[in-house]
Design a protein around this motif. Structure first.
Motif, PDB file in Angstrom:
ATOM      1  N   LEU A 157       5.678 -47.498   7.822  1.00  0.00           N
ATOM      2  CA  LEU A 157       4.743 -47.116   8.880  1.00  0.00           C
ATOM      3  C   LEU A 157       3.298 -47.180   8.392  1.00  0.00           C
ATOM      4  O   LEU A 157       2.986 -46.711   7.293  1.00  0.00           O
ATOM      5  CB  LEU A 157       5.056 -45.700   9.367  1.00  0.00           C
ATOM      6  CG  LEU A 157       6.420 -45.517  10.044  1.00  0.00           C
ATOM      7  CD1 LEU A 157       6.744 -44.035  10.187  1.00  0.00           C
ATOM      8  CD2 LEU A 157       6.439 -46.206  11.404  1.00  0.00           C
ATOM      9  N   ALA A 158       2.436 -47.721   9.221  1.00  0.00           N
ATOM     10  CA  ALA A 158       1.032 -47.885   8.850  1.00  0.00           C
ATOM     11  C   ALA A 158       0.198 -46.647   9.129  1.00  0.00           C
ATOM     12  O   ALA A 158      -0.807 -46.402   8.444  1.00  0.00           O
ATOM     13  CB  ALA A 158       0.433 -49.076   9.600  1.00  0.00           C
ATOM     14  N   CYS A 159       0.576 -45.852  10.137  1.00  0.00           N
ATOM     15  CA  CYS A 159      -0.291 -44.764  10.609  1.00  0.00           C
ATOM     16  C   CYS A 159       0.453 -43.436  10.719  1.00  0.00           C
ATOM     17  O   CYS A 159       0.109 -42.584  11.547  1.00  0.00           O
ATOM     18  CB  CYS A 159      -0.891 -45.126  11.971  1.00  0.00           C
ATOM     19  SG  CYS A 159      -1.838 -46.666  11.965  1.00  0.00           S
ATOM     20  N   ALA A 160       1.449 -43.228   9.871  1.00  0.00           N
ATOM     21  CA  ALA A 160       2.282 -42.028   9.994  1.00  0.00           C
ATOM     22  C   ALA A 160       1.527 -40.745   9.722  1.00  0.00           C
ATOM     23  O   ALA A 160       1.943 -39.667  10.163  1.00  0.00           O
ATOM     24  CB  ALA A 160       3.477 -42.128   9.044  1.00  0.00           C
ATOM     25  N   ASP A 161       0.394 -40.826   8.999  1.00  0.00           N
ATOM     26  CA  ASP A 161      -0.386 -39.613   8.753  1.00  0.00           C
ATOM     27  C   ASP A 161      -1.238 -39.223   9.954  1.00  0.00           C
ATOM     28  O   ASP A 161      -1.941 -38.210   9.919  1.00  0.00           O
ATOM     29  CB  ASP A 161      -1.264 -39.781   7.513  1.00  0.00           C
ATOM     30  CG  ASP A 161      -2.195 -40.978   7.601  1.00  0.00           C
ATOM     31  OD1 ASP A 161      -1.976 -41.834   8.479  1.00  0.00           O
ATOM     32  OD2 ASP A 161      -3.137 -41.060   6.777  1.00  0.00           O
ATOM     33  N   GLU A 162      -1.158 -40.027  11.032  1.00  0.00           N
ATOM     34  CA  GLU A 162      -1.810 -39.702  12.304  1.00  0.00           C
ATOM     35  C   GLU A 162      -0.711 -39.613  13.365  1.00  0.00           C
ATOM     36  O   GLU A 162      -0.367 -40.610  13.994  1.00  0.00           O
ATOM     37  CB  GLU A 162      -2.834 -40.762  12.682  1.00  0.00           C
ATOM     38  CG  GLU A 162      -3.938 -40.969  11.651  1.00  0.00           C
ATOM     39  CD  GLU A 162      -4.859 -42.104  12.047  1.00  0.00           C
ATOM     40  OE1 GLU A 162      -5.440 -42.057  13.161  1.00  0.00           O
ATOM     41  OE2 GLU A 162      -4.982 -43.059  11.251  1.00  0.00           O
ATOM     42  N   PRO A 163      -0.151 -38.429  13.593  1.00  0.00           N
ATOM     43  CA  PRO A 163       1.037 -38.298  14.444  1.00  0.00           C
ATOM     44  C   PRO A 163       0.891 -38.873  15.841  1.00  0.00           C
ATOM     45  O   PRO A 163       1.872 -39.364  16.418  1.00  0.00           O
ATOM     46  CB  PRO A 163       1.270 -36.783  14.488  1.00  0.00           C
ATOM     47  CG  PRO A 163       0.644 -36.268  13.239  1.00  0.00           C
ATOM     48  CD  PRO A 163      -0.550 -37.141  12.990  1.00  0.00           C
TER      49      PRO A 163
END
Length: 346
Positions: A157-163
């Protein structure tokens, strides 16, 4: 002691892994990512602590890292290589029983021809455009690959730290479209994906930064602690400057501690004149530029002469320091240099 001390809390590391493991269902395996020398903490000790906590599958970036890990943890755990089967890696992969995550048709051909029957996994590109077979390539190769029996099919995942980022749902849908109906274990999530919930967990999760005390796992316990010895304390008068470039000027009489630590130890120059170090619970401003071997700290307000000052501690985490440097906790951890006197507990 003339060098700074880096203390690694292995018990906290194991506790972080168990906490992340508990976030998925019992049938979901929780692996551990120990690339980059265990995110700077020392791959052997880190992996053995995680193995004792229950991890039985590990991920590294390159085959060379896999060799070092295999020597540290023995023959039983599975070691998966994100970088896949590169030219020249065949002997290492075979002799050390590594599982390459094949990323291209070229790697797939290389692996099948040079190590027929050897375990492998496959990485798919679901939109990050970094590693993995794209949908059209997977469509062309899927039947042959699946007949060979991959151990795992994964994506990242590229953006998993931005739910709330729409990319998460987009990649989840793509991964399902590429893998639903296949008789193979699947993996999509690292730390951030674990926190997105069960839809993202599949059969195996691969926590990394959360194990080592970093965001986005806000409940993580700190793992790395840095204590820096004070070499000298001097008095400066109003108007005197400290350090390279005269970037800090005393506004009045001050006491300046020179500390044995610098950018050669992974203390980023970007925190110059911004960060603090701690004497117990008391913050002390870092003044002047971080140099290769030394930093200077204003200790005027202390009622004693400190023997050491703490850079990473319960009052300042890797993410706190990363915010000051306008970077991420990953860079703070993986930049830690070789000069530290390292101690481990737990």
């Amino acid at each position: 002691m003339g060098t700074s001390r880096l203390h690694i809390d292995l018990a906290a590391m194991a506790e972080n892994w168990r906490a992340l493991d508990a976030l998925s269902a019992a049938q979901v395996e929780t692996a551990a990512v120990v690339k980059a020398d265990g995110y700077g903490t020392g791959v052997g000790k880190a992996a053995r602590a995680l193995q004792a906590a229950g991890a039985r599958t590990f991920f590294v970036a390159a085959a060379e890292e896999g060799v070092a890990l295999r020597q540290a943890i023995g023959p039983s755990p599975e070691i998966c290589v994100f970088g896949g089967h590169m030219a020249g890696d065949t002997e290492m992969i075979g002799d050390m029983h590594l599982t390459p995550m094949l990323n291209s048709l070229e790697q797939t051909t290389r692996h099948f021809e040079s190590l027929p029957g050897h375990p492998f996994g496959v990485q798919l590109d679901t939109g990050m455009n970094r590693l993995g077979l794209e949908p059209a390539e997977w469509e062309a190769a899927r039947q042959i690959v699946m007949q060979a029996g991959p151990r795992l099919v994964m994506s990242h995942l590229a953006c998993a730290d931005e739910p709330d980022h729409p990319m998460n749902a987009q990649q989840l849908a793509c991964f399902r479209d590429m893998t639903d109906g296949l008789e193979v274990r699947r993996s999509l999530s690292a730390t951030g994906g674990i926190l997105l919930g069960s839809d993202y967990h599949f059969d195996l999760t691969r926590p990394g930064i959360g194990v080592y005390g970093g965001r986005p796992f806000e409940e993580a316990k700190p793992v790395a602690h840095i204590s820096c010895p004070v070499i000298q304390v001097r008095d400066v008068t109003e108007g005197e400057t400290v350090g390279y470039g005269n970037t800090w000027t005393a506004e009045g009489p001050a006491r300046i501690a020179t500390v044995s630590a610098g950018y050669a130890d992974g203390i980023l120059r970007a925190i110059s004149n911004k960060a603090v170090l701690f004497s117990g619970t008391v913050p002390c401003p870092l003044v002047g530029r971080v140099s290769m071997d030394l930093i200077t700290v204003d200790v005027t307000h202390l009622d004693h002469t400190p023997r050491h000052l703490d850079l990473l501690c319960e009052h300042q985490t890797v993410d706190d320091l990363a915010d000051i440097a306008d970077t991420i906790g990953y860079e703070i951890l993986t930049s830690l240099g070789a000069r530290y006197a390292r101690t481990y507990a737990g």
